[in-house]
Design an enzyme around this catalytic site. Sequence first.
Site, mmCIF file in Angstrom:
data_model
loop_
_atom_site.group_PDB
_atom_site.id
_atom_site.type_symbol
_atom_site.label_atom_id
_atom_site.label_comp_id
_atom_site.label_asym_id
_atom_site.label_seq_id
_atom_site.Cartn_x
_atom_site.Cartn_y
_atom_site.Cartn_z
ATOM 1 N N GLU A 1 -0.113 3.852 9.813
ATOM 2 C CA GLU A 1 -1.543 3.841 9.440
ATOM 3 C C GLU A 1 -2.259 5.038 10.071
ATOM 4 N N PRO B 1 8.101 11.156 1.070
ATOM 5 C CA PRO B 1 9.051 11.862 1.939
ATOM 6 C C PRO B 1 8.471 13.195 2.438
ATOM 7 N N GLY B 2 7.735 13.916 1.586
ATOM 8 C CA GLY B 2 7.187 15.218 1.968
ATOM 9 C C GLY B 2 5.735 15.167 2.398
ATOM 10 N N LEU C 1 1.007 5.152 0.047
ATOM 11 C CA LEU C 1 0.424 6.485 0.224
ATOM 12 C C LEU C 1 1.501 7.493 0.646
ATOM 13 N N GLY D 1 3.517 12.839 4.954
ATOM 14 C CA GLY D 1 3.254 11.733 5.884
ATOM 15 C C GLY D 1 1.858 11.884 6.468
ATOM 16 N N GLU E 1 -1.655 10.982 16.903
ATOM 17 C CA GLU E 1 -2.095 12.386 16.887
ATOM 18 C C GLU E 1 -3.108 12.593 15.757
ATOM 19 N N GLN F 1 1.675 -7.786 46.229
ATOM 20 C CA GLN F 1 0.439 -7.140 45.785
ATOM 21 C C GLN F 1 0.691 -6.245 44.577
ATOM 22 N N TYR G 1 0.870 -1.188 0.000
ATOM 23 C CA TYR G 1 0.000 0.000 0.000
ATOM 24 C C TYR G 1 0.901 1.231 0.000
ATOM 25 N N ILE H 1 7.579 1.981 2.477
ATOM 26 C CA ILE H 1 6.563 1.051 1.979
ATOM 27 C C ILE H 1 6.822 -0.368 2.487
HETATM 28 N N1 2MC Z 1 -12.641 7.418 6.121
HETATM 29 C C1 2MC Z 1 -13.371 7.850 5.095
HETATM 30 N N2 2MC Z 1 -13.169 9.047 4.518
HETATM 31 C C2 2MC Z 1 -12.194 9.825 5.013
HETATM 32 C C3 2MC Z 1 -11.398 9.439 6.088
HETATM 33 C C4 2MC Z 1 -11.647 8.171 6.647
HETATM 34 N N3 2MC Z 1 -10.921 7.705 7.678
HETATM 35 N N4 2MC Z 1 -10.507 10.415 6.365
HETATM 36 C C5 2MC Z 1 -10.743 11.384 5.484
HETATM 37 N N5 2MC Z 1 -11.755 11.037 4.657
HETATM 38 C C6 2MC Z 1 -12.351 11.818 3.578
HETATM 39 C C7 2MC Z 1 -13.041 13.041 4.126
HETATM 40 O O1 2MC Z 1 -14.367 12.737 4.512
HETATM 41 C C8 2MC Z 1 -12.994 13.989 2.951
HETATM 42 O O2 2MC Z 1 -13.978 13.645 2.014
HETATM 43 P P1 2MC Z 1 -15.122 14.698 1.586
HETATM 44 O O3 2MC Z 1 -14.380 15.906 1.104
HETATM 45 O O4 2MC Z 1 -15.856 13.979 0.518
HETATM 46 O O5 2MC Z 1 -15.896 14.970 2.814
HETATM 47 C C9 2MC Z 1 -11.653 13.658 2.313
HETATM 48 O O6 2MC Z 1 -11.313 12.338 2.742
HETATM 49 C C10 2MC Z 1 -10.554 14.597 2.737
HETATM 50 O O7 2MC Z 1 -10.512 14.603 4.137
HETATM 51 P P2 2MC Z 1 -10.141 15.913 4.974
HETATM 52 O O8 2MC Z 1 -10.894 17.075 4.414
HETATM 53 O O9 2MC Z 1 -10.294 15.596 6.407
HETATM 54 O O10 2MC Z 1 -8.586 16.054 4.528
HETATM 55 P P3 2MC Z 1 -7.356 16.603 5.345
HETATM 56 O O11 2MC Z 1 -6.262 16.681 4.367
HETATM 57 O O12 2MC Z 1 -7.699 17.811 6.128
HETATM 58 O O13 2MC Z 1 -7.032 15.452 6.457
HETATM 59 C C11 2MC Z 1 -6.260 13.249 7.152
HETATM 60 C C12 2MC Z 1 -6.931 14.116 6.093
HETATM 61 C C13 2MC Z 1 -5.288 13.992 8.043
HETATM 62 C C14 2MC Z 1 -7.355 12.637 8.025
HETATM 63 C C15 2MC Z 1 -5.546 12.194 6.318
HETATM 64 O O14 2MC Z 1 -4.561 12.832 5.537
HETATM 65 C C16 2MC Z 1 -4.909 11.102 7.114
HETATM 66 O O15 2MC Z 1 -5.582 10.152 7.501
HETATM 67 N N6 2MC Z 1 -3.547 11.202 7.352
HETATM 68 C C17 2MC Z 1 -2.792 10.141 7.903
HETATM 69 C C18 2MC Z 1 -2.149 9.362 6.775
HETATM 70 C C19 2MC Z 1 -2.069 7.903 7.065
HETATM 71 O O16 2MC Z 1 -2.892 7.354 7.775
HETATM 72 N N7 2MC Z 1 -1.073 7.242 6.497
HETATM 73 C C20 2MC Z 1 -0.921 5.856 6.644
HETATM 74 C C21 2MC Z 1 -0.147 5.287 5.489
HETATM 75 S S1 2MC Z 1 -0.319 3.512 5.377
HETATM 76 C C22 2MC Z 1 0.671 2.802 6.591
HETATM 77 O O17 2MC Z 1 1.177 3.462 7.433
HETATM 78 C C23 2MC Z 1 0.879 1.359 6.543
HETATM 79 C C24 2MC Z 1 1.649 0.760 7.398
HETATM 80 C C25 2MC Z 1 0.215 0.548 5.494
HETATM 81 P P1 FAD Z 2 5.051 13.283 10.261
HETATM 82 O O1 FAD Z 2 3.781 13.457 9.556
HETATM 83 O O2 FAD Z 2 6.217 14.142 9.878
HETATM 84 O O3 FAD Z 2 4.782 13.452 11.817
HETATM 85 C C1 FAD Z 2 5.807 13.714 12.783
HETATM 86 C C2 FAD Z 2 5.123 13.996 14.135
HETATM 87 O O4 FAD Z 2 4.331 15.191 14.025
HETATM 88 C C3 FAD Z 2 4.155 12.894 14.550
HETATM 89 O O5 FAD Z 2 4.194 12.732 15.938
HETATM 90 C C4 FAD Z 2 2.831 13.434 14.114
HETATM 91 O O6 FAD Z 2 1.733 12.892 14.838
HETATM 92 C C5 FAD Z 2 3.002 14.912 14.399
HETATM 93 N N1 FAD Z 2 2.078 15.740 13.607
HETATM 94 C C6 FAD Z 2 2.019 15.886 12.256
HETATM 95 N N2 FAD Z 2 1.026 16.709 11.907
HETATM 96 C C7 FAD Z 2 0.422 17.095 13.056
HETATM 97 C C8 FAD Z 2 -0.684 17.939 13.363
HETATM 98 N N3 FAD Z 2 -1.396 18.544 12.416
HETATM 99 N N4 FAD Z 2 -1.026 18.103 14.655
HETATM 100 C C9 FAD Z 2 -0.324 17.498 15.633
HETATM 101 N N5 FAD Z 2 0.721 16.673 15.408
HETATM 102 C C10 FAD Z 2 1.091 16.481 14.140
HETATM 103 N N6 FAD Z 2 3.119 4.315 4.665
HETATM 104 C C11 FAD Z 2 2.505 3.775 3.561
HETATM 105 O O7 FAD Z 2 1.892 4.485 2.776
HETATM 106 N N7 FAD Z 2 2.567 2.435 3.321
HETATM 107 C C12 FAD Z 2 3.205 1.580 4.150
HETATM 108 O O8 FAD Z 2 3.229 0.373 3.896
HETATM 109 C C13 FAD Z 2 3.848 2.112 5.315
HETATM 110 N N8 FAD Z 2 4.534 1.287 6.147
HETATM 111 C C14 FAD Z 2 5.261 1.828 7.181
HETATM 112 C C15 FAD Z 2 6.101 0.998 7.934
HETATM 113 C C16 FAD Z 2 6.894 1.530 8.937
HETATM 114 C C17 FAD Z 2 7.807 0.635 9.707
HETATM 115 C C18 FAD Z 2 6.826 2.926 9.222
HETATM 116 C C19 FAD Z 2 7.663 3.535 10.307
HETATM 117 C C20 FAD Z 2 5.994 3.744 8.482
HETATM 118 C C21 FAD Z 2 5.215 3.215 7.449
HETATM 119 N N9 FAD Z 2 4.417 4.035 6.633
HETATM 120 C C22 FAD Z 2 3.783 3.512 5.528
HETATM 121 C C23 FAD Z 2 4.417 5.477 6.831
HETATM 122 C C24 FAD Z 2 3.576 5.959 8.002
HETATM 123 O O9 FAD Z 2 2.216 5.893 7.678
HETATM 124 C C25 FAD Z 2 4.011 7.387 8.355
HETATM 125 O O10 FAD Z 2 5.274 7.290 8.965
HETATM 126 C C26 FAD Z 2 3.032 8.090 9.255
HETATM 127 O O11 FAD Z 2 1.796 8.307 8.592
HETATM 128 C C27 FAD Z 2 3.576 9.434 9.775
HETATM 129 O O12 FAD Z 2 4.112 10.206 8.755
HETATM 130 P P2 FAD Z 2 5.601 10.817 8.931
HETATM 131 O O13 FAD Z 2 6.491 9.688 9.271
HETATM 132 O O14 FAD Z 2 5.909 11.605 7.723
HETATM 133 O O15 FAD Z 2 5.505 11.744 10.206
#
Ligand code: 2MC
Ligand code: FAD
Length: 393
Positions: free
Chosen positions: A376, A141-142, A138, A144, A380, A291, A136, A170
């Site tokens: 995921e 670098p710029g 998403l 998250g 925060e 305890q 997956y 990823i």
């Molecule tokens: N479920 C369904 N819809 C959602 C949603 C959710 N959880 N979160 C946002 N949306 C929709 C939202 O309703 C809106 O749609 P609409 O305009 O039709 O109402 C649209 O998406 C945009 O949402 P926002 O207006 O809230 O957008 P914003 O940019 O302000 O914030 C945020 C979005 C911060 C919630 C989103 O960017 C986010 O979830 N960030 C975290 C990123 C993340 O989770 N990364 C994980 C990568 S995967 C990973 O780590 C793995 C290990 C696989």
């Molecule tokens: P940043 O967004 O830079 O955040 C840094 C800190 O600032 C965090 O504490 C954050 O909560 C805080 N912060 C940021 N914005 C705000 C705000 N508005 N208010 C308050 N606090 C804030 N991504 C994928 O797409 N696919 C994957 O398969 C995947 N696998 C991963 C596996 C590992 C081992 C790791 C470490 C990460 C993986 N990720 C993956 C990426 C992961 O989803 C991101 O690391 C995560 O979403 C945070 O983004 P960032 O690292 O850029 O941190």
Amino acid sequence: GRAASAVSSQSRHFASSPIDHEQKELQSLARTFADKEFAPMMQEWDENQIFPVDALRKGAELGFGGLYTREDVGGSGLGRLETSVIFEALSTGCVSTTAYISIHNMCAWMIDSYGSEEQRQKYLPNLTSMEHLASYCLTEPGAGSDAASLSTTAVKKGSHYVLNGSKAFISGGGSSDVYLIMARTGGPGPKGISCFIVEKGFKGLSFGKKENKLGWNSQPTRAVIMEDCEVPVENLVGVEGQGFSIAMKGLNGGRVNIGSCSLGAAQASLEAAIEHVKVRKQFNQPLSNFQNTQFKLADMATSLLSSRLMIRQAATMLDQNDPNVASFCAMAKLHATDECFKICDDSLQLHGGYGYLKDYKVNVYLRDSRVHRILEGTNEVMRMVASRAMLSD
Ligand code: 2MC
Ligand code: FAD
């Protein structure tokens, strides 16, 4: 499905919220598999950073490769509650390996739910068998936490989209065969993003170095790089501009899955603590006589139960397509991943110095579950999602 029909005779005590007979059988099937195929290998996979593809495929034979994917393409067709119960049980054997399975399942579900019939038939049979693995993509670098600001572009040129940009962190990167990549086809913000199925062999796709990590060592993490990467137009999932929505809906389930993996880490850590305090003696008595130890175990079990109840409620809401599901998944992920990490840490403390040694397993549960508070969506971001839902009109 295969998982649904398989029955195991072994039953184990789980401090559990109510689940029915069939769900208990699935739990027992997954726990037996985890005890046999994951638990004996967990420390070696962690230490030597081994991605256990054979063990993944063995799990797929039981239906773990497409738990909530439909049955006509080899999926198990189960609900999210059953899926959560299974991921919790598998994680007791290896959190990192189970978490990769959960990402693979999320990708399969996205193709199953939003892909064309041709895409389903082309990709899903190989994914549900885990002959092919999925990632997956998403994060960049710029971009998250602010995922909607992503800058990878996809420009339509005749029969192809041409993708340029890079994805960071990823899971499965470089090893997976299929990549679900979110890229910009339109203007800024979430509405300009589309979702593509990109195969490992496509021209212009390459990978960064394998990252060195604190945990999640049984799965590789790499950057995914697109340089004029050519993707056939028929590999667009859904329609242009739908990609962010698809990505977020996948992640709602992903967050419950990751929370479930934390439950398994905490369950195993609690079991290990109970064993240890009954055997280890200081001041002429077992640690379990103090305890402080007793109260600590009670607190650990209480917060494990509250985490499990929240995760299972969010899973049930996913099954019911509840309109408030996003914020409940966020709150469940926030609570379960924070609390379960603390349970792992409390278990380590009850082990004393032995908990700090790699000979014991608790350090692996601690390191593997630490990242669940970050990925995921950071915890925060989970607070952002939950509070926005409360404050919006
Ligand atoms: N479920 C369904 N819809 C959602 C949603 C959710 N959880 N979160 C946002 N949306 C929709 C939202 O309703 C809106 O749609 P609409 O305009 O039709 O109402 C649209 O998406 C945009 O949402 P926002 O207006 O809230 O957008 P914003 O940019 O302000 O914030 C945020 C979005 C911060 C919630 C989103 O960017 C986010 O979830 N960030 C975290 C990123 C993340 O989770 N990364 C994980 C990568 S995967 C990973 O780590 C793995 C290990 C696989
Ligand atoms: P940043 O967004 O830079 O955040 C840094 C800190 O600032 C965090 O504490 C954050 O909560 C805080 N912060 C940021 N914005 C705000 C705000 N508005 N208010 C308050 N606090 C804030 N991504 C994928 O797409 N696919 C994957 O398969 C995947 N696998 C991963 C596996 C590992 C081992 C790791 C470490 C990460 C993986 N990720 C993956 C990426 C992961 O989803 C991101 O690391 C995560 O979403 C945070 O983004 P960032 O690292 O850029 O941190």
